[in-house]
Motif scaffolding. Sequence first.
Motif, PDB file in Angstrom:
ATOM      1  N   LEU A   1       5.495  -4.625   5.508  1.00 42.83           N
ATOM      2  CA  LEU A   1       4.038  -4.495   5.620  1.00 42.83           C
ATOM      3  C   LEU A   1       3.609  -3.059   5.865  1.00 42.83           C
ATOM      4  CD1 LEU A   1       2.869  -7.632   7.624  1.00 42.83           C
ATOM      5  CD2 LEU A   1       2.557  -7.122   5.202  1.00 42.83           C
TER       6      LEU A   1
ATOM      7  N   PHE B   1      -0.051  -5.328   2.701  1.00 50.26           N
ATOM      8  CA  PHE B   1      -1.239  -6.169   2.474  1.00 50.26           C
ATOM      9  C   PHE B   1      -1.853  -5.876   1.101  1.00 50.26           C
ATOM     10  CE2 PHE B   1      -1.181  -6.140   7.185  1.00 50.26           C
ATOM     11  CZ  PHE B   1      -1.002  -7.496   7.363  1.00 50.26           C
TER      12      PHE B   1
ATOM     13  N   SER C   1      -0.676 -11.980   7.229  1.00 48.50           N
ATOM     14  CA  SER C   1       0.041 -11.982   5.954  1.00 48.50           C
ATOM     15  C   SER C   1       0.220 -13.401   5.420  1.00 48.50           C
ATOM     16  CB  SER C   1       1.391 -11.270   6.081  1.00 48.50           C
ATOM     17  OG  SER C   1       2.139 -11.865   7.115  1.00 48.50           O
TER      18      SER C   1
ATOM     19  N   GLN D   1      -2.788 -14.360   3.722  1.00 48.22           N
ATOM     20  CA  GLN D   1      -2.948 -13.691   2.419  1.00 48.22           C
ATOM     21  C   GLN D   1      -1.907 -14.128   1.398  1.00 48.22           C
ATOM     22  OE1 GLN D   1      -4.934  -9.739   4.278  1.00 48.22           O
ATOM     23  NE2 GLN D   1      -3.970  -9.512   2.302  1.00 48.22           N
TER      24      GLN D   1
END
Length: 620
Positions: A99, A107, A137, A140
């Motif tokens: 990340l 992201f 996350s 998403q």
Amino acid sequence: MDEFMDGLWDDVGSMDSMIDGLVDDVIDSVIEGMVDDLYNYDPGYRRTVMVVDDEETSRAMLGNILDQEYDVIYAQDGRDALYQIGLHKERLSLILLDLMMPDLDGFGVLNALRANEDFRRIPVIVLTAEKEAEVRSLQQGAVDFLAKPFDLPEIILARVRRSIELAEDTNIIKATENDSLTGLYTREFFFEYGHRFDYRHPAMQTDAIVLNFNRFHMINELYGRNFGDQILFRIADGIRDVLMEKEGLACRYDADTYYLYIEHCEDYQALMDRINAGMSDLLQVPEVRLRMGVFSDNFRSDTFEGRFDKALQACNSLRRKRISSFAVYTNDMHEHELFWAKLLEDFELAIEDKQFKVLYQPKYDITGEKPVISSAEALISWVHPEFGRVSPGEFIPLFEENGLIQRLDHYVWSEAAAQVRQWKDAYGVTVPVSVNVSRVDVYDPHIVEFFTEVVEKNELDPQEYRLEVTESAYTDNSQQIIEVVERLRAKGFKVEMDDFGSGYSSLNMLTLMPLDALKLDMIFVRNLTADSKEMRMVKLVIEIADFLGVPVIAEGVENEEQYHLLKDAGCQIVQGYYFSRPILPDELGRLAAKEQGIEIKTDEINIEDLELKDIEALFI
Ligand code: C2E
Ligand code: MG
Ligand code: MG
């Protein structure tokens, strides 16, 4: 939640422009040789995973663990990741994504993946040291996470394995595996497994094949759905038979279309005969036939889907053939596609520039001693600045497919009505005109109003304006067309059934169809001799027309013999080159006036605003 989603879409939007910007960088990086070539095919079925991390030690550590079971591709930041995913998307089973990375972070990558149809199916496990980031996350679209510092190798491998399995299962469940009627794969499953097939057989020369029926609906109409289903099943059986010998897979793509992907085949006729074998004893309608389009590829030069598009183009090139046949994709199909694309592109300008010309071909009444003009058919012609005269046979089916036909037909219909008026005014003659109505026009809910208005505007009697509808349009959607034609006839219009004999009207159907004339298909006239099969057919059609109380119009009459045979058989109206080609409107006006003994003063003639070269082009 809505706000959250909106925010997400904003991110996705800005990602698009960012991805565009990436292309330049990517080219740079290729030039600098920064992209490692880690792409080696493995003959066994090892899945491929990607590790995205900016820290080299992390990459190395994960790589060491994963290497035991997977092919591993590495990316050192978000941009590199997107580039490599684009390259390897078809064989990527999973992505491990850090990340925290400079520039484009994890992201950002997640957003870009979710926004792309092709990438969405690839599961992502995020790598993170922060608890909060895990939730975000997952929201998403990540399927799992691995905490940094990393767990034991066994745990990592187990989580990777499970995520891949889950994702594959979901993809497959989404695609219900088999078509319930034929037992072949469904199209989703076919594409999923087609990609894998390619991956497992990287060096195999393959054929993408599309099989499709001409006019399959006829089978259902004539023999019922059960029988139609039987035919579809027999074809699937034929395909299974092929697959016993050749490696590959197949699906029923939709109603009467099959996709077949197999190792390259040398003899397509034999392949087709084999697929057809089980069906021939069942199917007695000669015009309903299987056609096959092939795209053969040695080097996977195109995507899996792209290769089937080409096979489909090859299959479509056989659309007008009435016998069973196959076509292998060639570049001139591609050239033809380009030609068609150019015609489509030029359509607007052609309308504006009046490149479309309406010509008129007289129809003669032959019931008296001498043939006399009884009406005329409006036929469109395109004088294209580059290609010269383009025949309607070329562009009408194209415009029918692309929804442009309506505009073109509206243009012709208006011109034709104005022309009948003009002949009346300039020459004092009444020549009713018939216009062609495309099968697509029949779906226009305002079609009746259009004709009514155009006739009123030009102060014509509806009897002076006729419509030709091709027989196959009647049989393709009989309910719809019967309704439209009935409404038109209620307004006083006369409707002629064009190309009669080329479609498949049953006698029973004919008695239900509202119509005012039968236009015999040209094919019967072309081969007409005294004792021919065609002669018997013509006589039969005339009897049917008598029974229905309507006249027969024979088109394509090219010589005296045909004319006499038709006249003797009792045909009332003829049209064809023997009498006249399609001609310019003023010529027709003069011809009709002369026939009726009307004297024309030259200043009354409205000379068409055509250049000589245009006129020449029209008659080549
Ligand atoms: P169709 O309505 O059956 O028209 C008759 C075709 O036969 C015309 O071809 C005509 O020029 C041709 N023809 C006439 N006499 C003879 C002859 O003696 N021998 C031979 N071999 N042919 C003859 P064209 O103009 O190429 O039109 C082809 C088709 O395109 C038409 O067939 C019609 O279906 C369609 N079409 C033409 N104009 C229009 C239009 O304005 N709108 C729509 N939707 N279709 C049109
Ligand atoms: Mg016609
Ligand atoms: Mg016709």
